[in-house]
Design a protein around this motif. Structure first.
Motif, PDB file in Angstrom:
ATOM      1  N   THR A 199       0.862  -1.167   0.000  1.00  0.00           N
ATOM      2  CA  THR A 199       0.000   0.000   0.000  1.00  0.00           C
ATOM      3  C   THR A 199       0.907   1.228   0.000  1.00  0.00           C
ATOM      4  N   HIS A 200       0.306   2.401  -0.044  1.00  0.00           N
ATOM      5  CA  HIS A 200       1.121   3.613  -0.098  1.00  0.00           C
ATOM      6  C   HIS A 200       1.333   4.194   1.291  1.00  0.00           C
ATOM      7  N   PHE A 201       2.536   4.678   1.513  1.00  0.00           N
ATOM      8  CA  PHE A 201       2.875   5.487   2.673  1.00  0.00           C
ATOM      9  C   PHE A 201       3.422   6.783   2.088  1.00  0.00           C
ATOM     10  N   GLY A 202       2.540   7.785   1.935  1.00  0.00           N
ATOM     11  CA  GLY A 202       2.887   8.928   1.110  1.00  0.00           C
ATOM     12  C   GLY A 202       3.041   8.446  -0.313  1.00  0.00           C
ATOM     13  N   PHE A 203       4.133   8.810  -0.963  1.00  0.00           N
ATOM     14  CA  PHE A 203       4.377   8.368  -2.335  1.00  0.00           C
ATOM     15  C   PHE A 203       5.126   7.037  -2.383  1.00  0.00           C
ATOM     16  N   GLU A 204       5.531   6.536  -1.228  1.00  0.00           N
ATOM     17  CA  GLU A 204       6.308   5.302  -1.154  1.00  0.00           C
ATOM     18  C   GLU A 204       5.376   4.090  -1.062  1.00  0.00           C
ATOM     19  N   GLN A 205       5.728   3.016  -1.741  1.00  0.00           N
ATOM     20  CA  GLN A 205       5.005   1.755  -1.606  1.00  0.00           C
ATOM     21  C   GLN A 205       5.659   0.934  -0.494  1.00  0.00           C
ATOM     22  N   VAL A 206       4.841   0.489   0.462  1.00  0.00           N
ATOM     23  CA  VAL A 206       5.351  -0.303   1.583  1.00  0.00           C
ATOM     24  C   VAL A 206       4.449  -1.512   1.779  1.00  0.00           C
ATOM     25  N   ALA A 207       4.952  -2.510   2.489  1.00  0.00           N
ATOM     26  CA  ALA A 207       4.137  -3.664   2.842  1.00  0.00           C
ATOM     27  C   ALA A 207       2.960  -3.205   3.700  1.00  0.00           C
ATOM     28  N   VAL A 208       1.786  -3.799   3.460  1.00  0.00           N
ATOM     29  CA  VAL A 208       0.579  -3.413   4.197  1.00  0.00           C
ATOM     30  C   VAL A 208       0.822  -3.467   5.705  1.00  0.00           C
ATOM     31  N   ASP A 209       1.508  -4.512   6.165  1.00  0.00           N
ATOM     32  CA  ASP A 209       1.728  -4.670   7.600  1.00  0.00           C
ATOM     33  C   ASP A 209       2.682  -3.621   8.158  1.00  0.00           C
ATOM     34  N   ASP A 210       3.422  -2.934   7.288  1.00  0.00           N
ATOM     35  CA  ASP A 210       4.380  -1.930   7.758  1.00  0.00           C
ATOM     36  C   ASP A 210       3.786  -0.531   7.855  1.00  0.00           C
ATOM     37  N   LYS A 211       2.672  -0.288   7.158  1.00  0.00           N
ATOM     38  CA  LYS A 211       2.168   1.090   7.097  1.00  0.00           C
ATOM     39  C   LYS A 211       1.772   1.609   8.477  1.00  0.00           C
ATOM     40  N   ALA A 212       1.038   0.818   9.246  1.00  0.00           N
ATOM     41  CA  ALA A 212       0.595   1.284  10.562  1.00  0.00           C
ATOM     42  C   ALA A 212       1.786   1.651  11.434  1.00  0.00           C
ATOM     43  N   ARG A 213       2.854   0.860  11.367  1.00  0.00           N
ATOM     44  CA  ARG A 213       4.048   1.155  12.158  1.00  0.00           C
ATOM     45  C   ARG A 213       4.687   2.467  11.725  1.00  0.00           C
ATOM     46  N   LYS A 214       4.771   2.685  10.422  1.00  0.00           N
ATOM     47  CA  LYS A 214       5.409   3.893   9.910  1.00  0.00           C
ATOM     48  C   LYS A 214       4.575   5.133  10.230  1.00  0.00           C
ATOM     49  N   VAL A 215       3.248   5.011  10.113  1.00  0.00           N
ATOM     50  CA  VAL A 215       2.377   6.130  10.490  1.00  0.00           C
ATOM     51  C   VAL A 215       2.523   6.424  11.982  1.00  0.00           C
ATOM     52  N   ALA A 216       2.607   5.353  12.786  1.00  0.00           N
ATOM     53  CA  ALA A 216       2.782   5.539  14.233  1.00  0.00           C
ATOM     54  C   ALA A 216       4.055   6.309  14.541  1.00  0.00           C
ATOM     55  N   GLU A 217       5.128   6.002  13.823  1.00  0.00           N
ATOM     56  CA  GLU A 217       6.392   6.702  14.042  1.00  0.00           C
ATOM     57  C   GLU A 217       6.247   8.196  13.750  1.00  0.00           C
ATOM     58  N   VAL A 218       5.496   8.522  12.689  1.00  0.00           N
ATOM     59  CA  VAL A 218       5.261   9.928  12.354  1.00  0.00           C
ATOM     60  C   VAL A 218       4.583  10.649  13.517  1.00  0.00           C
ATOM     61  N   PHE A 219       3.512  10.052  14.049  1.00  0.00           N
ATOM     62  CA  PHE A 219       2.732  10.753  15.067  1.00  0.00           C
ATOM     63  C   PHE A 219       3.384  10.708  16.445  1.00  0.00           C
ATOM     64  N   HIS A 220       4.173   9.669  16.737  1.00  0.00           N
ATOM     65  CA  HIS A 220       4.983   9.714  17.962  1.00  0.00           C
ATOM     66  C   HIS A 220       5.939  10.899  17.891  1.00  0.00           C
ATOM     67  N   SER A 221       6.472  11.143  16.695  1.00  0.00           N
ATOM     68  CA  SER A 221       7.457  12.210  16.503  1.00  0.00           C
ATOM     69  C   SER A 221       6.850  13.599  16.666  1.00  0.00           C
ATOM     70  N   VAL A 222       5.626  13.788  16.171  1.00  0.00           N
ATOM     71  CA  VAL A 222       5.062  15.146  16.118  1.00  0.00           C
ATOM     72  C   VAL A 222       4.071  15.448  17.231  1.00  0.00           C
ATOM     73  N   ALA A 223       3.752  14.471  18.089  1.00  0.00           N
ATOM     74  CA  ALA A 223       2.653  14.629  19.048  1.00  0.00           C
ATOM     75  C   ALA A 223       2.776  15.885  19.895  1.00  0.00           C
ATOM     76  N   SER A 224       3.964  16.149  20.421  1.00  0.00           N
ATOM     77  CA  SER A 224       4.111  17.274  21.356  1.00  0.00           C
ATOM     78  C   SER A 224       3.989  18.631  20.675  1.00  0.00           C
ATOM     79  N   ARG A 225       4.201  18.690  19.372  1.00  0.00           N
ATOM     80  CA  ARG A 225       4.101  19.954  18.632  1.00  0.00           C
ATOM     81  C   ARG A 225       2.921  19.964  17.657  1.00  0.00           C
ATOM     82  N   TYR A 226       2.056  18.973  17.763  1.00  0.00           N
ATOM     83  CA  TYR A 226       0.994  18.788  16.773  1.00  0.00           C
ATOM     84  C   TYR A 226       0.055  19.993  16.691  1.00  0.00           C
ATOM     85  N   ASP A 227      -0.422  20.451  17.830  1.00  0.00           N
ATOM     86  CA  ASP A 227      -1.379  21.567  17.823  1.00  0.00           C
ATOM     87  C   ASP A 227      -0.730  22.862  17.348  1.00  0.00           C
TER      88      ASP A 227
END
Length: 249
Positions: free
Chosen positions: A7-35
């Protein structure tokens, strides 16, 4: 051996099972500055988009509402005040860091007693059938790997007569807006992310994920396929954002 599903992770194609992990990494990274980043990226206009979505839901006193992918809780704050002490808002997010920010925000706002916090996957919601009067999901659906499964899960947990409102980035419809929006998305957003959150990559993913998300009519069709009726959408800020509403009858 069959090929691994991708499936897609942005413009990158990744394994379906990997997308949730990669999205999680994004939001762990930005959570404190999200708002803060939301305010900077939209010049505060995201607050008007969310207010429109909440008005579209038509929440009543005593309602039970699911704020799905609710993150830092800005919708839940407003929803909790609308449902009152006899109602209930469930703030749910798959990401523990975002959910923690949301819990802190609601406590800081003095909202207790009518809010619950649940870490959950939108594709497999851990709630009974016909449970909620309304569901909101703001800027979260595009990050879901299997959108059809998530929408079907939302339909299942809604009561008959319940309504779903999806607020999400969409496709500009105002003439001449698209090229300007592209420059802003791919040049300005990553720069802001680098300067404010020290994370250009996450905001580059944001821009790419928006481009990969279904347009207004395609998303309307997905809601209808999941069983929602009376589906309509409203373009906001020239179609940069759209609010979709559908009912379970």
């Amino acid at each position: 051996m069959s090929e691994q599903e991708t499936t897609h992770f942005g413009f990158e194609q990744v394994a379906v099972d990997d997308k949730a992990r990669k999205v999680a990494e994004v939001f762990h990274s930005v959570a404190s500055r999200y708002d803060l980043m939301n305010d900077l990226m939209s010049c505060g206009v995201h607050r008007l988009w969310k207010r429109f979505a909440i008005n579209l839901v038509g929440v009543r006193r005593g309602d039970r509402v699911l704020d799905l992918a609710g993150g830092t809780g800005d919708l839940s704050v407003r929803l909790a005040r609308l449902v009152g002490p006899k109602g209930c808002v469930v703030l749910s997010d798959i990401n523990a860091s975002m959910l923690g920010e949301g819990r802190r925000r609601l406590l800081d706002e003095g909202i207790v007693g009518n809010v619950a916090f649940v870490q959950a996957d939108a594709e497999r919601l851990p709630f009974p059938d016909n449970h909620f009067d309304a569901i909101t999901i703001a800027f979260g659906l595009r990050n879901v790997t299997r959108k059809e499964a998530a929408l079907a899960s939302m339909w299942r947990v809604l009561k008959p007569g319940g309504r779903l409102v999806v607020l999400e980035f969409s496709k500009p419809v105002l003439p001449g807006l698209a090229p300007v929006y592209d420059v802003y998305s791919f040049r300005v957003l990553p720069l802001l992310g680098k300067l404010v959150a020290d994370d250009a990559a996450s905001y580059r993913y944001l821009a790419e994920s928006i481009r990969m998300h279904p347009d207004q009519d395609t998303l309307k069709g997905l809601l209808e396929q999941a069983g929602f009726e009376g589906v309509e959408y409203f373009n906001l800020t020239g179609g940069i954002v759209a609010a979709h509403r559908g009912y379970k009858f």
